[in-house]
Design a protein around this motif. Structure first.
Motif, mmCIF file in Angstrom:
data_model
loop_
_atom_site.group_PDB
_atom_site.id
_atom_site.type_symbol
_atom_site.label_atom_id
_atom_site.label_comp_id
_atom_site.label_asym_id
_atom_site.label_seq_id
_atom_site.Cartn_x
_atom_site.Cartn_y
_atom_site.Cartn_z
ATOM 1 N N ASP A 1 -4.301 -3.317 -3.526
ATOM 2 C CA ASP A 1 -3.287 -4.232 -4.050
ATOM 3 C C ASP A 1 -1.939 -3.533 -4.143
ATOM 4 O OD1 ASP A 1 -4.921 -6.678 -4.767
ATOM 5 O OD2 ASP A 1 -5.992 -5.162 -5.920
ATOM 6 N N PHE A 2 -1.423 -3.132 -2.981
ATOM 7 C CA PHE A 2 -0.108 -2.492 -2.946
ATOM 8 C C PHE A 2 0.952 -3.578 -3.106
ATOM 9 C CE2 PHE A 2 3.567 -0.339 -1.374
ATOM 10 C CZ PHE A 2 3.336 1.020 -1.561
ATOM 11 N N PHE A 3 1.849 -3.411 -4.072
ATOM 12 C CA PHE A 3 2.818 -4.468 -4.377
ATOM 13 C C PHE A 3 3.943 -4.487 -3.353
ATOM 14 C CE2 PHE A 3 6.497 -6.121 -6.992
ATOM 15 C CZ PHE A 3 6.064 -7.445 -6.980
ATOM 16 N N MET A 4 4.271 -5.686 -2.892
ATOM 17 C CA MET A 4 5.358 -5.907 -1.948
ATOM 18 C C MET A 4 6.491 -6.619 -2.696
ATOM 19 S SD MET A 4 2.863 -7.518 0.999
ATOM 20 C CE MET A 4 3.921 -7.319 2.440
ATOM 21 N N PRO A 5 7.415 -5.889 -3.293
ATOM 22 C CA PRO A 5 8.425 -6.527 -4.144
ATOM 23 C C PRO A 5 9.317 -7.516 -3.402
ATOM 24 C CG PRO A 5 8.978 -4.214 -3.741
ATOM 25 C CD PRO A 5 7.582 -4.428 -3.244
ATOM 26 N N GLN A 6 9.550 -7.289 -2.131
ATOM 27 C CA GLN A 6 10.415 -8.190 -1.361
ATOM 28 C C GLN A 6 9.772 -9.560 -1.157
ATOM 29 O OE1 GLN A 6 9.525 -5.119 -0.512
ATOM 30 N NE2 GLN A 6 11.408 -3.906 -0.406
ATOM 31 N N LEU A 7 8.435 -9.621 -1.262
ATOM 32 C CA LEU A 7 7.714 -10.868 -1.034
ATOM 33 C C LEU A 7 6.914 -11.325 -2.250
ATOM 34 C CD1 LEU A 7 6.535 -9.877 2.537
ATOM 35 C CD2 LEU A 7 7.932 -11.890 2.041
ATOM 36 N N LEU B 1 12.320 -10.759 7.839
ATOM 37 C CA LEU B 1 13.272 -9.775 7.320
ATOM 38 C C LEU B 1 12.764 -9.156 6.027
ATOM 39 C CD1 LEU B 1 15.928 -8.261 7.337
ATOM 40 C CD2 LEU B 1 17.005 -10.258 6.263
ATOM 41 N N HIS B 2 12.220 -9.976 5.128
ATOM 42 C CA HIS B 2 11.682 -9.440 3.868
ATOM 43 C C HIS B 2 10.500 -8.512 4.128
ATOM 44 C CE1 HIS B 2 14.378 -11.951 1.647
ATOM 45 N NE2 HIS B 2 13.818 -13.077 2.055
ATOM 46 N N TYR B 3 9.684 -8.868 5.099
ATOM 47 C CA TYR B 3 8.545 -8.020 5.450
ATOM 48 C C TYR B 3 9.038 -6.693 6.020
ATOM 49 C CZ TYR B 3 4.123 -6.538 7.546
ATOM 50 O OH TYR B 3 2.999 -5.825 7.890
ATOM 51 N N ALA B 4 10.038 -6.745 6.880
ATOM 52 C CA ALA B 4 10.615 -5.523 7.436
ATOM 53 C C ALA B 4 11.199 -4.651 6.335
ATOM 54 C CB ALA B 4 11.692 -5.885 8.467
ATOM 55 N N ILE C 1 6.936 -8.829 15.057
ATOM 56 C CA ILE C 1 7.583 -8.315 13.848
ATOM 57 C C ILE C 1 7.816 -6.809 13.935
ATOM 58 C CG2 ILE C 1 5.452 -7.943 12.515
ATOM 59 C CD1 ILE C 1 8.935 -9.144 11.254
ATOM 60 N N SER C 2 6.961 -6.084 14.633
ATOM 61 C CA SER C 2 7.173 -4.645 14.799
ATOM 62 C C SER C 2 8.403 -4.378 15.649
ATOM 63 C CB SER C 2 5.939 -3.997 15.432
ATOM 64 O OG SER C 2 4.810 -4.127 14.593
ATOM 65 N N PHE C 3 8.560 -5.138 16.720
ATOM 66 C CA PHE C 3 9.722 -5.007 17.597
ATOM 67 C C PHE C 3 10.996 -5.318 16.816
ATOM 68 C CE2 PHE C 3 12.636 -6.809 20.811
ATOM 69 C CZ PHE C 3 12.703 -5.737 21.692
ATOM 70 N N TYR C 4 10.978 -6.400 16.069
ATOM 71 C CA TYR C 4 12.134 -6.800 15.257
ATOM 72 C C TYR C 4 12.461 -5.736 14.207
ATOM 73 C CZ TYR C 4 14.737 -9.343 11.637
ATOM 74 O OH TYR C 4 15.666 -9.716 10.702
ATOM 75 N N THR C 5 11.435 -5.254 13.510
ATOM 76 C CA THR C 5 11.653 -4.268 12.451
ATOM 77 C C THR C 5 12.225 -2.975 13.023
ATOM 78 O OG1 THR C 5 9.822 -5.198 11.159
ATOM 79 C CG2 THR C 5 10.551 -2.973 10.582
ATOM 80 N N GLY C 6 11.662 -2.532 14.148
ATOM 81 C CA GLY C 6 12.143 -1.293 14.741
ATOM 82 C C GLY C 6 13.596 -1.359 15.158
#
Length: 257
Positions: free
Chosen positions: A16-22, A112-115, A150-155
């Protein structure tokens, strides 16, 4: 009773790693090189999407990539290895998180939030708790299908953080805005982008990968930065991606250190 097929050097980092952006929680896996416990070396890191499909057949609905087995074999042959961080997809949230732009009735728009989560929350945590080579030259991100998108976008959104992109069968069809977005992104850093797909997995895969190659070339990326391969055969599934992982790993990490 199903027994885990993950190797002993694959660890469940957090359920349960917290993702604050989401404002969500997510299971995170980490693969450590075989010699990690016995040395003080620091290692390159590859952040991978769809973590439940990477190491363990019992957590995947479609079979595993077997990344841990591939990397363990390569290390037994003399390769130094890397750390792999596997981020589970969010199930019902997968499409929303893996698509930078929303599509009516189909979802998306949280990319974007995931990135931001990977770049600003997860990577700093990994760098603090594990012996990583923190510089962009040693940091990669990758995935397949929507995970490839999403990996391509994030990179490319965070080229100051990621220099190596491992992209398999990207679902560019879902967000065709990605082509215009790339064309308008000024190149700031040298990159190593390895992209693989198959002619037989969809009617648009070859065209989309070819179009993205030329979009990047026209945006200033040199031929030496782009390793784009279109296989004659291969289905849009984990078996194909697992088979191609060795090729992508060698191109991005073994050749360039």
């Amino acid at each position: 009773m199903n027994f885990s097929t993950a190797s002993a050097n694959v660890h469940l980092l957090n359920n349960d790693f917290f993702m604050p952006q989401l404002h969500r929680y997510r299971r995170i896996w980490i693969y450590l090189p075989l010699e990690y416990p016995y040395t003080d070396k620091r290692y390159p890191v590859l952040y991978m999407q769809d973590g439940q499909n990477l190491f363990d057949a019992t957590t995947s609905s479609f079979g595993e990539w077997g990344i841990d087995k591939t990397l363990n074999k390569l290390q037994s042959e003399g390769n130094q290895g890397i750390i792999v961080v596997g981020i589970d997809n969010g199930g019902e949230h997968r499409t929303n998180e893996y698509a930078p732009w929303a599509r009516p009735k189909l979802g998306g728009g949280e990319g974007l939030h995931y990135a931001q989560f990977i770049a600003h929350t997860l990577k700093p945590y990994i760098d603090e708790h594990f012996r990583t080579q923190t510089e962009r030259e040693f940091t990669g991100i990758g995935g397949s299908s929507m995970g490839g998108l999403i990996s391509f976008y994030t990179g490319l959104h965070y080229p100051e953080i990621f220099s190596k992109l491992a992209i398999l069968s990207p679902s560019f069809w879902f967000n065709r805005q990605i082509f215009e977005w790339v064309a308008k992104q000024p190149k700031k850093f040298e990159m190593q982008i390895c992209m693989v797909g198959s002619r037989t997995e969809s009617s648009t895969m070859e065209r989309d990968i070819t179009n993205m190659y030329w979009t990047l070339r026209n945006s200033g990326y040199r031929e030496q930065e782009l390793i784009f391969e279109i296989r004659n055969r291969g289905k849009h599934n984990e078996k194909f991606w697992g088979k191609e992982f060795s090729f992508i790993y060698k191109e991005l990490f073994a050749k360039h250190g």
